[in-house]
Design a protein around this motif. Structure first.
Motif, mmCIF file in Angstrom:
data_model
loop_
_atom_site.group_PDB
_atom_site.id
_atom_site.type_symbol
_atom_site.label_atom_id
_atom_site.label_comp_id
_atom_site.label_asym_id
_atom_site.label_seq_id
_atom_site.Cartn_x
_atom_site.Cartn_y
_atom_site.Cartn_z
ATOM 1 N N UNK A 398 3.937 4.429 -7.798
ATOM 2 C CA UNK A 398 4.651 5.449 -7.037
ATOM 3 C C UNK A 398 4.399 6.830 -7.627
ATOM 4 N N UNK A 399 4.427 6.921 -8.942
ATOM 5 C CA UNK A 399 4.181 8.203 -9.615
ATOM 6 C C UNK A 399 2.733 8.641 -9.434
ATOM 7 N N UNK A 400 1.800 7.702 -9.579
ATOM 8 C CA UNK A 400 0.381 8.043 -9.518
ATOM 9 C C UNK A 400 -0.052 8.515 -8.134
ATOM 10 N N UNK A 401 0.558 7.949 -7.075
ATOM 11 C CA UNK A 401 0.154 8.350 -5.725
ATOM 12 C C UNK A 401 0.572 9.786 -5.413
ATOM 13 N N UNK A 402 1.524 10.306 -6.189
ATOM 14 C CA UNK A 402 1.935 11.686 -5.989
ATOM 15 C C UNK A 402 1.069 12.680 -6.731
ATOM 16 N N UNK A 405 -5.257 12.611 -7.719
ATOM 17 C CA UNK A 405 -6.158 11.521 -7.327
ATOM 18 C C UNK A 405 -5.362 10.277 -6.939
ATOM 19 N N UNK A 406 -4.242 10.508 -6.220
ATOM 20 C CA UNK A 406 -3.345 9.404 -5.887
ATOM 21 C C UNK A 406 -3.995 8.303 -5.077
ATOM 22 N N UNK A 407 -4.876 8.652 -4.144
ATOM 23 C CA UNK A 407 -5.501 7.632 -3.304
ATOM 24 C C UNK A 407 -6.452 6.752 -4.120
ATOM 25 N N UNK A 408 -7.136 7.349 -5.083
ATOM 26 C CA UNK A 408 -8.026 6.561 -5.950
ATOM 27 C C UNK A 408 -7.206 5.587 -6.786
ATOM 28 N N UNK A 409 -6.083 6.046 -7.290
ATOM 29 C CA UNK A 409 -5.203 5.172 -8.072
ATOM 30 C C UNK A 409 -4.693 4.025 -7.216
ATOM 31 N N UNK A 410 -4.367 4.334 -5.961
ATOM 32 C CA UNK A 410 -3.871 3.298 -5.058
ATOM 33 C C UNK A 410 -4.955 2.263 -4.772
ATOM 34 N N UNK A 411 -6.193 2.713 -4.625
ATOM 35 C CA UNK A 411 -7.310 1.782 -4.406
ATOM 36 C C UNK A 411 -7.487 0.844 -5.599
ATOM 37 N N UNK A 412 -7.422 1.423 -6.811
ATOM 38 C CA UNK A 412 -7.569 0.605 -8.026
ATOM 39 C C UNK A 412 -6.437 -0.405 -8.127
ATOM 40 N N UNK A 413 -5.221 0.046 -7.857
ATOM 41 C CA UNK A 413 -4.045 -0.834 -7.896
ATOM 42 C C UNK A 413 -4.220 -1.994 -6.921
ATOM 43 N N UNK A 414 -4.683 -1.664 -5.722
ATOM 44 C CA UNK A 414 -4.911 -2.701 -4.705
ATOM 45 C C UNK A 414 -5.941 -3.717 -5.159
ATOM 46 N N UNK A 415 -6.996 -3.271 -5.814
ATOM 47 C CA UNK A 415 -8.054 -4.179 -6.285
ATOM 48 C C UNK A 415 -7.592 -5.021 -7.467
ATOM 49 N N UNK A 416 -6.850 -4.431 -8.385
ATOM 50 C CA UNK A 416 -6.370 -5.168 -9.567
ATOM 51 C C UNK A 416 -5.523 -6.360 -9.149
ATOM 52 N N UNK A 426 -1.725 -6.266 7.826
ATOM 53 C CA UNK A 426 -0.572 -5.433 8.176
ATOM 54 C C UNK A 426 -0.946 -4.463 9.279
ATOM 55 N N UNK A 427 -0.112 -4.385 10.335
ATOM 56 C CA UNK A 427 -0.389 -3.474 11.446
ATOM 57 C C UNK A 427 0.909 -2.750 11.840
ATOM 58 N N UNK A 428 1.228 -1.674 11.103
ATOM 59 C CA UNK A 428 2.367 -0.853 11.509
ATOM 60 C C UNK A 428 2.175 0.553 10.986
ATOM 61 N N UNK A 429 3.082 1.460 11.332
ATOM 62 C CA UNK A 429 2.867 2.859 10.989
ATOM 63 C C UNK A 429 3.128 3.166 9.523
ATOM 64 N N UNK A 430 3.584 2.190 8.728
ATOM 65 C CA UNK A 430 3.670 2.417 7.301
ATOM 66 C C UNK A 430 2.291 2.510 6.680
ATOM 67 N N UNK A 431 1.251 2.162 7.451
ATOM 68 C CA UNK A 431 -0.099 2.208 6.914
ATOM 69 C C UNK A 431 -0.662 3.617 6.889
ATOM 70 N N UNK A 432 0.095 4.594 7.371
ATOM 71 C CA UNK A 432 -0.391 5.966 7.322
ATOM 72 C C UNK A 432 -0.481 6.418 5.870
ATOM 73 N N UNK A 433 -1.612 6.995 5.495
ATOM 74 C CA UNK A 433 -1.844 7.360 4.108
ATOM 75 C C UNK A 433 -1.970 8.859 3.963
#
Length: 464
Positions: A398-402, A405-416, A426-433
């Motif tokens: 949560x802190x890193x996405x703010x 390079x928040x999106x890069x951190x989120x990508x790494x988190x997703x891969x880890x 997932x198909x809803x509007x929470x997917x807005x980045x």
């Protein structure tokens, strides 16, 4: 995803152009429906006032969106885009957000600090919401804009000082009378400035208006607007003792009111004050009248001095508001970034729940002798371990996405945590980045497909 505003206002187009681009209240539902059907548009709000027409949209891509919005305007108003393109402005993303905040805070208004635009923006948003034209982004952005506008008028003094001659006259009157309830107003002359001033006085509770003019028919015309009574200038002088406020703007070459006439009137007034505003150039009122006890005389120079002083005060307040707007833009951008982390966190929690349930099922199959109470204790304790293990990683992402390079951190988190499969499902509007305005896992979908996957706009709290 991007936020775009296309509009025209009093700065970019004359009234003869603006009047061609007005939306009648009864037509707004259909206009919003057609706007939502416009290519690339996911959300929309139309703000239409006498000084501006602005179309705010959330679009799935910037390329050609201005072209499509101009096409909507061309079709709706039946006017070729060649006729209006030179009058419009287009702002994108942060510039569009800043513009909305400045509009709502009345920094973009013809009269700096006026309050009417705040209600107009709020009404436009609620109308769009009622017609399902808004969604996640605009429900947040416009609520934030309206809240900011309220803060501006409660925490600054930008709207408290008079910035027009007619309004300044009313503010001066308040210093003497407090309220205009039960006060009588006499107008000498029936010009535009006199009319504007009496309009403000009448709107602030003045009980009765007497209109005096050399031409009685013109006096009758203006008096009718305020349920007043007309008379000639000679008759008006004899009624001085009846009134509390006198406004003069006759255009005469010499004084229309003398010191002796006022002194005679004051004898019959029983110490009641007389407030006189001389808007005429040359002046209608002999200046020495201001020396008479309980007579308060102001000419146009006095009022202009007040107006200029108040304008400067409003400009000072405006600089404070610009700082508030910059802070609110940061808040909104931070919120946008959190939209990207929410589905990732949910995917991690769902994955951990599945692993936990499968582990519990395997454990209980191997230990059939456990009773129900023992199973509940084991389930609760192991679930607590899982939650504690996830607590710090979730807070950290949560802190890193703010950050930058928040999106890069989120990508790494997703891969880890190997969450790609869960996110793709997932198909809803929470997917807005965040700041790049993309849809995770759905970037190749068309705007129509994206629209169908978004939930209908939820109503905002009544406190808005």
């Amino acid at each position: 995803m991007h936020i775009v505003v296309v509009g025209l206002n009093y700065r970019t187009s004359p009234v003869e152009v603006r009047e061609k681009f007005t939306f009648a209240d009864k037509d707004l539902p259909e206009a919003l429906r057609q706007l939502k059907l416009t290519k690339t548009v996911l959300e929309g709000v139309i703000v239409a006032t006498c000084n501006r027409t602005e179309i705010y949209v959330v679009v799935d891509r910037l390329h050609m969106c201005g072209y499509f919005i101009r096409g909507f305007m061309e079709q709706w108003f039946g006017i070729s885009r060649e006729e209006f393109t030179k009058h419009i402005y287009i702002y994108e993303d942060e510039q569009a957000i800043s513009h909305l905040f400045r509009v709502t805070c009345s920094l973009d208004s013809m009269v700096l600090g006026e309050t009417q635009i705040l209600g107009q923006v709020r009404s436009a948003f609620l109308e769009s919401q009622r017609n399902n034209a808004t969604g996640t982004w605009f429900n947040m952005l416009f609520k934030q804009a309206v809240t900011l506008g309220k803060r501006v008028h409660s925490e600054t003094t930008i709207g408290e000082s008079a910035v027009s001659i007619s309004y300044a006259a009313v503010e001066l009157g308040k210093r003497i009378f407090g309220l205009f309830t039960d006060k009588k107003v006499l107008i000498l002359g029936a010009g535009k400035m006199s009319e504007l001033t009496v309009k403000h006085l009448y709107g602030n509770g003045a009980a009765e208006v007497i209109v005096a003019n050399r031409t009685l028919s013109r006096a009758e015309e203006l008096a009718k607007k305020f349920n007043g009574s007309p008379c000639t200038l000679d008759a008006a002088i004899k009624r001085l003792d009846e009134v509390d406020i006198l406004i003069s703007s006759t255009g005469a070459d010499e004084y229309v009111l003398t010191s002796s006439q006022v002194k005679e009137s004051m004898k019959r007034r029983q110490s009641r004050p007389l407030f006189i505003i001389d808007i005429a150039v040359p002046r209608d009122i002999d200046p020495i009248i201001g020396d008479i006890h309980n007579v308060f005389l102001y000419d146009i120079d006095d009022l202009e001095g007040i107006v200029q002083s108040n304008l400067e005060m409003r400009r000072t307040e405006a600089s404070k508001i610009e700082i508030m707007i910059e802070e609110e833009i940061i808040v909104f951008n931070q919120w946008l970034k959190t939209l990207g982390v929410r589905p990732v966190i949910r995917a991690l929690q769902e994955k951990s729940n599945v692993i936990h349930e499968e582990t519990m099922e395997s454990l209980f199959n191997k230990l059939p002798e456990l009773d129900e109470h023992q199973r509940k204790v084991i389930r609760r304790l192991t679930k607590s371990i899982v939650n504690q293990m996830l607590h710090d990683p979730i807070n950290r992402i949560k802190e890193l996405t703010g950050e930058k390079n928040g999106e890069d951190s989120l990508d790494v988190f997703t891969q880890i945590f190997a969450l790609e499969d869960q996110l793709n499902d997932t198909r809803d509007d929470d997917m807005l980045v965040g700041p790049k305005r993309i849809l995770m896992g759905t970037s190749s979908k068309s705007s129509t497909e994206i629209k169908s996957s978004l939930p209908k706009a939820s109503l905002m709290p009544a406190s808005l």
